[in-house]
Write an enzyme that holds these catalytic residues in place. Structure first.
Site, PDB file in Angstrom:
ATOM      1  N   GLY A 110      41.042 -44.177  -2.719  1.00  0.00           N
ATOM      2  CA  GLY A 110      42.077 -45.132  -2.351  1.00  0.00           C
ATOM      3  C   GLY A 110      42.306 -46.268  -3.321  1.00  0.00           C
ATOM      4  O   GLY A 110      43.149 -47.132  -3.068  1.00  0.00           O
ATOM      5  N   ASP A 174      46.764 -38.734 -10.126  1.00  0.00           N
ATOM      6  CA  ASP A 174      45.435 -38.949 -10.701  1.00  0.00           C
ATOM      7  C   ASP A 174      44.655 -37.660 -10.432  1.00  0.00           C
ATOM      8  O   ASP A 174      43.856 -37.583  -9.507  1.00  0.00           O
ATOM      9  CB  ASP A 174      44.763 -40.161 -10.064  1.00  0.00           C
ATOM     10  CG  ASP A 174      43.482 -40.548 -10.768  1.00  0.00           C
ATOM     11  OD1 ASP A 174      43.467 -40.556 -12.007  1.00  0.00           O
ATOM     12  OD2 ASP A 174      42.487 -40.836 -10.071  1.00  0.00           O
ATOM     13  N   CYS A 227      40.312 -39.207 -15.520  1.00  0.00           N
ATOM     14  CA  CYS A 227      39.151 -39.984 -15.978  1.00  0.00           C
ATOM     15  C   CYS A 227      38.327 -39.103 -16.909  1.00  0.00           C
ATOM     16  O   CYS A 227      37.129 -38.904 -16.710  1.00  0.00           O
ATOM     17  CB  CYS A 227      38.330 -40.499 -14.797  1.00  0.00           C
ATOM     18  SG  CYS A 227      37.653 -39.217 -13.720  1.00  0.00           S
TER      19      CYS A 227
END
Length: 474
Positions: A110, A174, A227
């Site tokens: 979140g 993401d 990432c």
């Protein structure tokens, strides 16, 4: 010393060249600690600490405190997030100037969703999605604690959103990745890494992007991030979006002092956060625009069709459940909301998005929407945790008890707490330094703790340094 896989060392040394040794040394240093304040709840009276330069609400901390034992953390006053990921707020501030319908496709736990809620123009609707069930419920908890009525949480595959053709103005992806940027924080990420895993992630990412692309309206923005450090999951994915889907990369205004690195492949516009150059973990981010002029006709057709079906279904029906006025009046501005009853649950949806709620409920699996006010139990209604944590709660009309730190922690552990005898009976709000935590039912001689079982602090241990932050700072 972090023991990196030999293939990772070889591949990354080839990418970074002379910078590799500095990069490897950075992975052996401590991870920076940072958090982002919730502007809907936190109003600092003092400087919290060193600001994250690309974030309006982000701060670095000198050390990592025991966040679990800070009631303000559970109240949604701030979100613990690594600094690089806060760059999303910079993108939003530059490109989005009016309310939008925004999808965070792979949103758990979140961090980026709460940043979007805080950074987008007021009145924007944020749909946060996570397909993995246990992660989806963690996402819902964090979104509920953040407190925005303009949020919806779903649990769906990316392909499910293709039914909502041209509905979203912005989609953030993401995407699940090989996690190289997490090596410094998570030893399991190192153990799970392999070149084959990188290839599998890249295949999955292409599929996710293909699946969700129809849901983005012409002229809309796609924010792509990972990432990880390799080019297969980063620059090559941007080229895929450009060459296969016709997307146009956009630039983001940055300051050279921030140390953000450019893309590693020619023809790609992107932003790399590297631990030896920036104060944060690994992040790759690119912003791309879908071809075509800004066009909302596709979304309008979806909403009109949903409204038509609703009107047809309502014909001949009587006895529609009504939300009692006492629950409407729990909100500070009830006229801004559309109230409805769903499966014995009272809901408040921002009025401008009532048709959107019905559309999304028709096509997706909703875990949370707007504000859940209360749930029915026999002839009674029990106030819902989402109401306590909502920024729309009318605190002036809500009886509450300001708990001290030991009492607040006992409440968050779902233990029994003792209330003063002069408090009114019935449902009371438990707050800590003005931050609502949840409900109790005061019976006079005792109080029933209504904090959600699945949210409770499970540790009975209390560290010596209880507070993560001085309360007056947030």
């Amino acid at each position: 010393m972090i023991e990196l896989p030999a293939p990772f060392i070889e591949r990354t040394r080839r990418l970074l060249g002379a910078d590799y040794d500095s990069f490897a040394a950075a992975l052996d240093s401590e991870s920076p600690v940072s958090l982002r304040l919730n502007p809907g709840k936190s109003h600092p009276t003092e400087v919290l600490g060193e600001a994250v330069p690309w974030s309006a609400q982000g701060y670095y901390l000198p050390e990592r405190p025991a966040f679990t034992f800070d009631p303000c953390f559970h109240a949604g006053a701030y979100y613990v997030q690594e600094a690089s990921s806060m760059f999303l707020g910079r993108v939003i501030a530059q490109y989005i100037k009016a309310p939008v319908r925004y999808l965070d496709l792979c949103a758990a736990p979140g961090g980026k969703s709460t940043d979007a809620i805080a950074s987008l123009p007021a009145g924007s609707l944020v749909v946060s999605n996570e397909v993995i069930p246990n992660r989806a419920y963690i996402l819902a908890e964090n979104i509920v604690k953040w407190g925005s009525p303009y949020s919806i949480v779903t649990r769906n595959e990316a392909a499910d959103f293709a039914r909502l053709e041209s509905y979203f103005d912005v989609i953030a992806t993401d995407v699940p990745c090989s996690g190289e940027g997490m090596f410094r924080k998570d030893s399991a990420a190192i153990a799970e890494w392999s070149p084959a895993g990188v290839a599998r992630c890249a295949d999955r990412q292409r599929q996710i992007l293909d699946d969700v692309w129809p849901a983005l309206r012409p002229g809309g923005l796609l924010i792509y991030s990972t990432c990880t450090y390799n080019t297969e999951e980063n620059e090559e994915m941007v080229l895929f979006l450009m060459n296969r889907l016709g997307a146009t990369p956009l630039t983001v205004e940055t300051d050279p002092a921030w140390g953000i690195a450019p893309a590693l492949m020619p023809g790609v516009t992107a932003y790399r956060f590297m631990p030896h150059l920036t104060r944060g973990e690994g992040l790759f981010l690119a912003v791309l625009q879908k071809p075509g002029d800004a066009d909302e006709s596709g979304r309008n057709r979806l909403l009109d069709d949903t409204q038509g079906k609703r009107n047809k279904a309502k014909k001949g029906k009587t006895g529609t459940p009504v939300v009692p006025d006492e629950w409407r009046d729990r909100l500070a501005a009830p006229d801004r909301f559309d109230f409805t009853v769903h499966n014995d649950t009272l809901l408040a949806i921002p009025r401008e998005y009532r048709a959107d709620y019905r559309l999304l409920a028709q096509h997706l699996t909703l875990l949370h929407a707007g504000i859940t006010l209360a749930t029915a139990k026999g002839r009674d209604y029990i106030p819902h945790p989402a109401l306590a944590l909502s920024t729309a709660l009318n605190l002036d009309r809500t009886p509450r008890f300001e708990a001290d730190l030991p009492t607040a922690l006992a409440y968050l552990r779902r233990e029994s707490i003792v209330l003063p005898g002069d408090l009114p009976r019935g449902y009371l709000l438990i707050a800590y330094h003005g931050f609502p935590l949840g409900w109790v039912k005061n019976l006079g001689n005792r109080a029933n703790n209504l904090y959600p079982q699945e949210w409770r602090i499970r540790s009975g241990y209390t560290p010596d340094n209880l507070l993560a932050l001085p309360v007056e700072h947030i």
